[in-house]
Design a protein around this motif. Sequence first.
Motif, PDB file in Angstrom:
ATOM      1  N   ARG A 228      -4.109  -5.277  13.746  1.00 29.10           N
ATOM      2  CA  ARG A 228      -4.758  -4.061  12.783  1.00 29.10           C
ATOM      3  C   ARG A 228      -5.583  -3.131  13.772  1.00 29.10           C
ATOM      4  O   ARG A 228      -5.586  -2.088  13.367  1.00 29.10           O
ATOM      5  CB  ARG A 228      -5.698  -4.482  11.322  1.00 29.10           C
TER       6      ARG A 228
ATOM      7  N   SER B 185      -4.920   3.017   7.462  1.00 33.89           N
ATOM      8  CA  SER B 185      -4.999   2.383   6.188  1.00 33.89           C
ATOM      9  C   SER B 185      -4.525   0.761   6.614  1.00 33.89           C
ATOM     10  O   SER B 185      -3.828  -0.312   5.690  1.00 33.89           O
ATOM     11  CB  SER B 185      -3.996   2.128   5.261  1.00 33.89           C
ATOM     12  N   VAL B 186      -5.480   0.485   7.816  1.00 34.91           N
ATOM     13  CA  VAL B 186      -5.382  -1.673   7.896  1.00 34.91           C
ATOM     14  C   VAL B 186      -5.870  -2.170   7.387  1.00 34.91           C
ATOM     15  O   VAL B 186      -6.103  -3.468   7.613  1.00 34.91           O
ATOM     16  CB  VAL B 186      -5.639  -1.472   9.143  1.00 34.91           C
ATOM     17  N   GLY B 187      -6.547  -1.523   6.196  1.00 34.93           N
ATOM     18  CA  GLY B 187      -7.561  -2.918   4.988  1.00 34.93           C
ATOM     19  C   GLY B 187      -8.920  -2.335   5.371  1.00 34.93           C
ATOM     20  O   GLY B 187      -9.582  -2.198   6.483  1.00 34.93           O
TER      21      GLY B 187
ATOM     22  N   GLN C 111       0.762  -0.999   0.237  1.00 35.64           N
ATOM     23  CA  GLN C 111       0.067   0.240   0.195  1.00 35.64           C
ATOM     24  C   GLN C 111       0.995   1.395   0.436  1.00 35.64           C
ATOM     25  O   GLN C 111       1.821   1.277   0.720  1.00 35.64           O
ATOM     26  CB  GLN C 111      -0.592  -0.542   1.477  1.00 35.64           C
ATOM     27  N   SER C 112       0.653   2.208  -0.903  1.00 37.77           N
ATOM     28  CA  SER C 112       1.485   3.523  -0.387  1.00 37.77           C
ATOM     29  C   SER C 112      -0.463   4.005  -1.657  1.00 37.77           C
ATOM     30  O   SER C 112      -1.066   4.805  -0.642  1.00 37.77           O
ATOM     31  CB  SER C 112       2.366   3.341  -1.826  1.00 37.77           C
TER      32      SER C 112
ATOM     33  N   TYR D  27      -9.747   0.506  -0.429  1.00 33.81           N
ATOM     34  CA  TYR D  27      -8.963  -0.773  -0.479  1.00 33.81           C
ATOM     35  C   TYR D  27      -9.617  -1.842  -1.843  1.00 33.81           C
ATOM     36  O   TYR D  27      -8.836  -2.300  -2.506  1.00 33.81           O
ATOM     37  CB  TYR D  27      -9.085  -1.420   0.548  1.00 33.81           C
TER      38      TYR D  27
ATOM     39  N   CYS E 231      -4.075  11.050  -0.060  1.00 34.15           N
ATOM     40  CA  CYS E 231      -2.480  10.758  -0.386  1.00 34.15           C
ATOM     41  C   CYS E 231      -2.576  12.335   0.216  1.00 34.15           C
ATOM     42  O   CYS E 231      -1.152  13.027   0.786  1.00 34.15           O
ATOM     43  CB  CYS E 231      -2.575  10.990  -2.247  1.00 34.15           C
TER      44      CYS E 231
ATOM     45  N   TYR F 164      -0.827  -4.587   3.453  1.00 33.19           N
ATOM     46  CA  TYR F 164      -1.667  -2.862   4.475  1.00 33.19           C
ATOM     47  C   TYR F 164      -0.321  -2.478   5.211  1.00 33.19           C
ATOM     48  O   TYR F 164      -0.449  -2.871   6.118  1.00 33.19           O
ATOM     49  CB  TYR F 164      -2.900  -3.119   5.322  1.00 33.19           C
ATOM     50  N   MET F 165       0.821  -2.118   3.933  1.00 28.39           N
ATOM     51  CA  MET F 165       2.203  -1.433   4.613  1.00 28.39           C
ATOM     52  C   MET F 165       1.768  -0.476   4.849  1.00 28.39           C
ATOM     53  O   MET F 165       0.626   0.783   4.483  1.00 28.39           O
ATOM     54  CB  MET F 165       2.644  -0.756   3.425  1.00 28.39           C
TER      55      MET F 165
END
Lengths: 374, 257, 440
Positions: free
Chosen positions: C159, C148-150, A94-95, C347, C125, A119-120
Amino acid sequence: MFTKFFDWYEKRHDYAREWIAKNNGEVMGCFCSYVPEELVYAAGHLPHRMLGSHEPQDVTEPFIFGMFCPFCRDVLAQGLKGRYDYMKGITIAQSCLHLRQTFTSWRNHVAHDFSHYIYMPNKVQTDHARPYYNAELIKYKEALEKWTGKEITEESLKDACDLYNENRQLMHEVYDLRKGPDPKVTGLEAMVMVASSFMVDKKDHNAELKRILPELKSRNLNRDTGARLMIVGSEDDDTKFIKMVESVGATVVVDDHCTGSRYFWNSTEFTGNLMQDIANRYIDRVPCPTKDWEERSRFPHILKLAHDFNVEGVIMIQQKFCDPHECDMVPLKEFLAANDLPTLFLEFDVTVPIGQFRIRVEAFLEMLGVEELF
Amino acid sequence: MITAGIDMGSKYIKVVILKDGTVLGRAMETTGFEPVESASRCLDKAIKEAGVEMSEIDHTTSTGAGRKVAPKTDSDITDVGAAAKGVVNLEKNIQTVIDIGAEEGRGIKIEADGKVVDFAVNEKCAAGAGAFAEAMSRALEVSIDEFGQLSLKSDKAIPMNAQCAVFAESEVVSLVHAKTPKHDIARAVHDAIASRIVSMVRRVGINESVALIGGVSHNPGFVDSLKRALETEVIIPENPDYIGALGAAITASERTK
Amino acid sequence: MALYKTEPLKCWPKAKELRLKYYKDYQEARSKGGLRWTGGAWSFDAIPAGLGRDVYNVTGEPYGASLAFDKKLSMECMEATEAKGWARDLCSYMRNYWGSMYLGKYAFGGEYPEPDFCFQDHICCSHAKWYQHVAEYKRIPYFCIDVSVGPYKDVDENRLMFVVNQMHESIEWLEKTTGRKYQDELLIEAVENELRSTSTWAEICYLNMNKPAPLDEKTMYSLYVHGTLAKHNKEIADFYEELRDEVKYRVENHIAAVPNERCRLMSDTQPPWGFLKVFRYLEQFGAVSIGSLYTFGLIGIWEDKPDGTWGPRTTPMQKGETITTRDQALRVLADWNLSKPEWQHFYDPNLKTKMMLQIVKQWELDGVMLHLNRGCEGLSCGIMENRHGIAEAGVPVMTFEGNMGDEREFDEKRVMTRIDSFMETLELDIMDESAAKASS
């Protein structure tokens, strides 16, 4: 001297097909330079970071809205056009949201056997990221083992880390040869060297690097170095552009791109817990702007590069619509200006208007030259 | 029963007079700054050609960008609806219609009876429309007719960015500076527009039977590029610039029944 | 003759008053010795609430939307931001917000009130970068939490704890930054309020399943906004309960939002705020937009019910559980927010397509309108896959291009023409031509 690297880069698919034929493994498509390739390699597969082909295309519009970067659409086009029909696995770390869509659309519309989304963390500036990412990488390792049907041993993992570290070290050595008054390597060659390293077995890449390094040290390029430039910004494997820059009285001596130095700058440091060490390597990497907060830690790194490589001016390039870099360009320009580094900003698309860009680069070089007189 | 269809395009106004499914007359006028006057003039011309009187017309339907201001109309239909109706009237098996106007390109997916299932329109960028080809022909100092012919002489594909008209234009300038032959530039421009159009039409899906309508269909260079990009044959119905007006006239007759 | 009766919402004046009070409280906080902070509408605003009852915030997205609504001021802000060299295709809320900061102008009159610190979370972003710049420009401290853990379906202990651990870290940081002692009971109260307001908002949206729809999308925008301002606030949670009761009353008495309702649609992503008349235009065709995944799922928290339907998520309080410790409060808060519907598609667009198709089915809709919103990278993420998926499922869908906060990217005439074409494919004509002309 860099023929082999150019060959690999230009015939990337031929190389991949031959690799599959010779090895008992698959090709793993990697979206983003954050994918921990060591794990893929240790599982017996060939990591391959996908790049675009710099051709206009008409196949991605049904899947990715045109406000996202040309690079993410160009990469998806490669999949939709069947150019990766030999590739069985895909992985994203992930970025940015742009490339993430390439991954999800690829998963929806291009055939594959294996896909994994890592899930970077985006906040790499917290210590909590370390144990968290370690656990996420263990999940990835297990997914790979399940797909391959065999365990990734500690030994194979250590071998992969060593091989990758060696590759990083060798590329550093090549970059070092650009520091002196007569760089032994052009910016174009360096770009293709790194880009080809995304695509070939690091064993092959290392062997070739070791072969050319001794000769490289005594190499005379027989060209006027001209202005020493640095190139920074988003994904960039635009060979046409860099070739043009180096044909009008300049040499690109260093870069800060995920397709350049950022990819290999730091190594895995061993502390006795291999998975954690790999996680740390990616967390401690020179970050993509989307992971560079709350502090902007990348800026001092860029300045250090500029000093170490005696840079006179910086070309800032950015993929059109790249939000992460757009959020860094204004403060970066101010930061570099405050450190007496002039900049030229250019926006890239799949193809660039080379004529216009030449005029702008020439004007920039003229400006650098004038400054030298005073 | 006699009906009229008026297509109030942004560049040209087209009128078709229809009697029991047969076209009696058609006319075209430049839209100009006074679209209502131009439309009245165009309607008069078409009536004259058809040899009928205004009073004999049972129903008039307008379409096109200015359909709400069209004179002497009883009802209206959108460009998308009119294009679909006009095309299936001439070519029964068409499933995908590509309609390229001066300012806008459209992809329309239709069922056998001309019912619109889905449509896509190019977004704000002008790179996928007729006006862009004209602007580029001016940049090369040739007429739009020559521009189309020139393109056919090229056998070289020069990649050009089609995402943005401004970017594309600066690429054309780059090519001119690099002394690229005009015919290769012409083809590059047509390839770029075709790529932009095909890209948009892919949203609704491309079937085997594709029709192209609108003024751009007279440009052989563009048509050639489009076929290459689509990788399929393209059917251009008779009088492709009048399809919208024809569709409107057919709608008018359906609405009188 | 209208098909249904309609009447204005009784709590409308209260909605307006609460919103203005929120911006005024922020403005006046410092003169009363209180604290001011700024961050996103997605931030965990319940956390700074533990610093005291005199802590006020301004959330950037609704603030950016308020600026967009004032076209003249918005233009000034955009130009101020562009003059600094920022790209025109960046988040348009952010560009409005930065412009307001550069110009020192507050959207609600007076000067831009200086915040004491920034408190944010990172979802797209630009999110972390937005307040990174505010903090640099204003030389104030900044903390941002990574979520941002899914997608929620894949959230496990590791997570969840990544988020919870950062929350704990943020509390230590808040104490250090402000020099105040953190009060866990205030945190617990704020968390409970947030659970209550977001679950109640989902209940309100759920009631829109009724025919005729008691609310339409344009009205919902003026109501969901409170949740984007201060979902942790007791006043907001109470207001949503009052609103829910009124919506129930409307349902029971068949009071419609659109008196000629004969076609039910939904949209998606933020609207072009300067052009909400799009929704009034739909009314001429007898079409009502009953909401969107955005209005339903940004502030509403939902869950899959055992019978396969989608409904408001049951709060721990409703289950009879009590929150007693800081850690428990933070775990609940993290878990609750990670289940936010509008967060899942970041996601995987297929998760969003699935939710939208669920709404189409359950709310009995005739079509979907997708706003290709050039102003928001996050909510436009995967939107063409959504179009593809919805069309594949046989549901009529149209797209129109625009920008939530930059009116230069919205072509009103073309969008209206496109709506005409879409209405034609749905076999709807204008019911009242004169009204249509007046509104166009």
